[in-house]
Design a protein around this motif. Structure first.
Motif, short mmCIF file in Angstrom:
data_model
loop_
_atom_site.label_atom_id
_atom_site.label_comp_id
_atom_site.label_asym_id
_atom_site.label_seq_id
_atom_site.Cartn_x
_atom_site.Cartn_y
_atom_site.Cartn_z
N GLU A 65 4.93 46.26 71.11
CA GLU A 65 3.63 45.79 71.59
C GLU A 65 2.85 46.86 72.35
N GLY A 66 3.46 48.06 72.51
CA GLY A 66 2.76 49.16 73.16
C GLY A 66 2.51 48.93 74.64
N LYS A 67 3.49 48.39 75.36
CA LYS A 67 3.31 48.10 76.78
C LYS A 67 4.24 48.97 77.63
N TYR A 68 3.80 49.22 78.87
CA TYR A 68 4.60 49.94 79.85
C TYR A 68 5.17 48.90 80.80
N ILE A 69 6.49 48.80 80.83
CA ILE A 69 7.13 47.78 81.67
C ILE A 69 8.02 48.47 82.69
N PHE A 70 7.87 48.10 83.95
CA PHE A 70 8.67 48.65 85.04
C PHE A 70 9.49 47.51 85.65
N VAL A 71 10.78 47.72 85.73
CA VAL A 71 11.69 46.65 86.13
C VAL A 71 12.63 47.16 87.22
N SER A 72 12.88 46.33 88.21
CA SER A 72 13.94 46.55 89.18
C SER A 72 14.99 45.47 88.97
N THR A 73 16.25 45.86 88.87
CA THR A 73 17.28 44.86 88.58
C THR A 73 18.56 45.11 89.35
N HIS A 74 19.30 44.03 89.60
CA HIS A 74 20.67 44.09 90.12
C HIS A 74 21.66 43.56 89.08
N SER A 75 21.19 43.35 87.86
CA SER A 75 22.01 42.68 86.86
C SER A 75 22.56 43.67 85.84
N ALA A 76 23.89 43.81 85.82
CA ALA A 76 24.51 44.65 84.80
C ALA A 76 24.29 44.06 83.41
N LYS A 77 24.21 42.74 83.33
CA LYS A 77 23.98 42.09 82.02
C LYS A 77 22.60 42.44 81.48
N PHE A 78 21.57 42.36 82.31
CA PHE A 78 20.23 42.73 81.86
C PHE A 78 20.22 44.18 81.40
N LEU A 79 20.87 45.04 82.17
CA LEU A 79 20.91 46.46 81.84
C LEU A 79 21.63 46.69 80.51
N MET A 80 22.73 45.99 80.31
CA MET A 80 23.48 46.13 79.06
C MET A 80 22.63 45.69 77.87
N GLY A 81 21.86 44.63 78.06
CA GLY A 81 20.97 44.19 76.99
C GLY A 81 19.93 45.24 76.66
N ALA A 82 19.35 45.85 77.69
CA ALA A 82 18.33 46.88 77.46
C ALA A 82 18.91 48.07 76.71
N ILE A 83 20.10 48.50 77.12
CA ILE A 83 20.73 49.65 76.47
C ILE A 83 21.08 49.34 75.02
N SER A 84 21.56 48.12 74.78
CA SER A 84 22.00 47.76 73.42
C SER A 84 20.83 47.46 72.48
N SER A 85 19.61 47.42 73.00
CA SER A 85 18.45 47.06 72.18
C SER A 85 18.15 48.10 71.10
N GLY A 86 18.61 49.33 71.32
CA GLY A 86 18.30 50.40 70.38
C GLY A 86 16.95 51.05 70.64
N SER A 87 16.19 50.53 71.61
CA SER A 87 14.88 51.10 71.94
C SER A 87 15.03 52.16 73.02
N ASP A 88 14.01 53.01 73.13
CA ASP A 88 14.00 53.99 74.21
C ASP A 88 13.87 53.27 75.55
N VAL A 89 14.78 53.56 76.45
CA VAL A 89 14.76 52.94 77.78
C VAL A 89 14.99 54.04 78.81
N ASN A 90 14.14 54.09 79.83
CA ASN A 90 14.36 55.00 80.95
C ASN A 90 15.11 54.25 82.05
N ILE A 91 16.24 54.77 82.47
CA ILE A 91 17.00 54.15 83.57
C ILE A 91 17.06 55.16 84.71
N VAL A 92 16.47 54.79 85.83
CA VAL A 92 16.40 55.68 86.99
C VAL A 92 17.22 55.05 88.12
N ARG A 93 18.20 55.80 88.61
CA ARG A 93 18.99 55.30 89.74
C ARG A 93 18.45 55.90 91.03
N LEU A 94 18.11 55.03 91.96
CA LEU A 94 17.59 55.43 93.26
C LEU A 94 18.64 55.21 94.33
#
Length: 553
Positions: free
Chosen positions: A277-306
């Protein structure tokens, strides 16, 4: 909409500040509590609205991408509105309908601003970026499915109207929601001038009809107040993703209201939808499950650890290959390694008994406000000392301070096994042979001093003089890299004064019984000087040292 996100700091206090190039995709911020994840989202949101970052603590810059001449012209036509009766418009201006209200804009100035955001960030934010921003907090995401005006379906303007008039998008969204929730999302046009979301057990025959069959179907479907907040939040986020106007979406803790499986599915769909859809999405999460879903999607995902320790922040872009290794390796996945991304520190023991015992010791130190206690620590267990490096090393590569804790018989492991232990904690390759020589010398001393097995006969307590000093020096230097070895031999040697039989099967249960569970009772074991309490204090010293060795920059 954005060219990059530039941070005020990088992976190390003395290192280069992190800059992440952006394109339509998801950028996910992870890290311990109070590491700055939500603050980062607030700063991104403020920049989209105001076009400036004065006083920001984390984000240094978030440069906008300019619109092309054609895209700028298309946007002007999109917001242009017919002149109303008795409406007066200044020369060279036109009436515009924006999400935050109707206004008059100078066409030439607006076109210039849209094409030169670097020189006009405030105006670009006011007339474009802020108009295409959606902030989804907990309450907002459940209200996304509230009824909307039907409006003119020949020129649909609301998300529901656009979905109602687009059979393909409605069908795809309905499939996604049904796969995740077991319910079919339908749009009910039978109530006045509104469109309402409902949820049904089956698909409607003719959803856009006002005939009696569809009226009855809609009356039997569930209204939004009859489904869970999780279903509403999941539906609303996907609806905005696929048919909403925002070009930038900010979601703080998208896993809120969702059970873990649905959180993982949402991670997949958000990551895929952001790209399609051509959108920029910024997410803050504490969920390993959400993160695993994002990684497994096959899409480009930026993961920044602060992180944020003692007034010093770090920002590290996590390597996608290392992340997939954490997620796909069955042993790492079963050990819960992904959870380490959301803690300050990780301590890895040989087995579940090690994890449980050291965690309990640390908790008592923390409860007593003992300076040796480690706050924000996750205790994990490997499957034997040889698998400790398999957990420690990938966590270290992600910038997570991870300690390996092993029994003294690790000194029996020469060759490749010993090298793996050293490599995992970051001991330079050029020093490993020297450590191997020292290991062999200490092992000879221990074998000579023991009757049968130095591990159960007292460990380093069997040695004295130079041999003892040599052994202590080796353990001290290894501890300097975050590899902690039990000097008295094995975990069962701790708290020997409690006189618990050192049985591999029953020791943990027995030691916990002797330690007590009620702090109000006299026999409850509290922290004291020496013993395992100081051993955990050694872990704390390495973890709390900002200049700790063994973490890749």
């Amino acid at each position: 909409m954005f060219a990059s996100i530039d941070f005020r700091f990088g992976s190390h206090p003395a290192g280069e500040a992190l800059s992440v190039p952006l394109r339509p995709s998801v950028t996910i911020f992870v890290g311990p509590n109070n590491s700055g994840k939500s603050q980062t989202l607030r700063e991104i949101s403020r920049y989209c609205v105001e076009g400036q970052l004065n006083g920001s603590r984390i984000v240094e810059a978030l440069p906008f991408n300019p619109l092309s001449v054609d895209d700028a012209a298309a946007y002007i036509e999109q917001v242009r509105s017919p002149l109303r009766m008795n409406e007066t418009v200044p020369a060279e201006h036109f009436p515009a309908n924006l999400p935050n209200g109707r206004t008059h804009l100078n066409e030439a100035s607006l076109s210039h601003v849209l094409r030169t955001p670097h020189d006009n960030s405030g105006a670009f934010a006011r007339w474009y970026a802020g108009q295409h921003l959606l902030n989804l907090d907990g309450q907002a995401r459940t209200s996304l499915v509230n009824s909307q005006s039907r409006g003119d379906l020949k020129d649909p303007t609301t998300p529901f109207a656009r979905l109602f008039t687009n059979d393909d998008k409605r069908g795809r969204l309905r499939t996604l929601i049904h796969e995740a929730t077991g319910l079919y999302l339908v749009i009910d046009p039978t109530v006045g001038a509104e469109l309402q979301i409902r949820y049904a057990q089956s698909q409607p025959t003719n959803e856009r009809s006002l005939d009696q069959e569809n009226v009855e179907f809609m009356s039997n479907a569930l209204g939004v107040d009859e489904v869970s907040d999780g279903v509403k939040a999941y539906s609303g986020i996907l609806l905005q993703l696929h048919v909403g106007n925002p070009k930038a979406i900010i979601i703080d803790e998208p896993e809120a209201f969702l059970h873990p499986t649905l959180a993982q599915t949402l991670g997949v769909e958000i990551s895929r939808g952001a790209v399609t859809e051509g959108k920029y999405i910024f997410v803050s999460t504490h969920s390993a499950k959400f993160l695993m879903g994002a990684i497994s999607s096959g899409s480009d995902v930026n993961i920044v650890r602060l992180t944020y320790y003692a007034g010093v922040g770090t920002a590290r872009l996590l390597d996608s290959g290392s992340m997939r290794s954490l997620m796909n390796d069955p042993m790492l996945r079963s050990a819960g390694v992904m959870e380490g991304l959301f803690y300050d520190y990780v301590i890895v023991g040989e087995a579940d008994a090690d994890r449980a015992f050291y965690s309990e010791i640390n908790q008592r130190l923390v409860d007593e406000r003992d300076p040796r206690g480690i706050r924000g620590a996750l205790f994990l267990n490997a499957n034997g000392k040889d698998t400790v490096p398999r957990i420690v090393e990938p966590l270290r590569k992600l910038g997570i301070p991870a300690i390996g804790v092993v029994d003294l018989d690790v000194l029996k492991e020469g060759g490749a096994s010993w090298t793996r232990q050293l490599a995992a904690v970051g001991i330079p390759a050029g020093e490993r042979d020297a450590y191997g020589t020292r290991r062999a010398a200490v092992l000879r001393s221990l074998n000579a001093a023991a009757k049968t097995n130095f591990k159960i006969e007292g460990g380093l307590n069997l040695l004295d003089g130079e041999e003892r000093e040599t052994a202590l020096n080796l353990l001290r230097d290894l501890a300097g890299y975050g590899l902690l070895i039990v000097p008295s031999g094995e975990i069962e040697s701790w708290l020997a004064a409690l006189d618990v039989a050192r049985s591999k099967n029953g020791w943990l249960k027995s030691i916990f019984v002797r330690m007590g569970s009620d702090p109000s009772l006299a026999d409850y074991v509290r922290p004291s000087a020496g013993d395992v309490w100081d051993f955990v204090g050694e872990m704390k010293r390495w973890l709390a040292n900002a200049g700790r060795r063994g973490i890749p920059l």
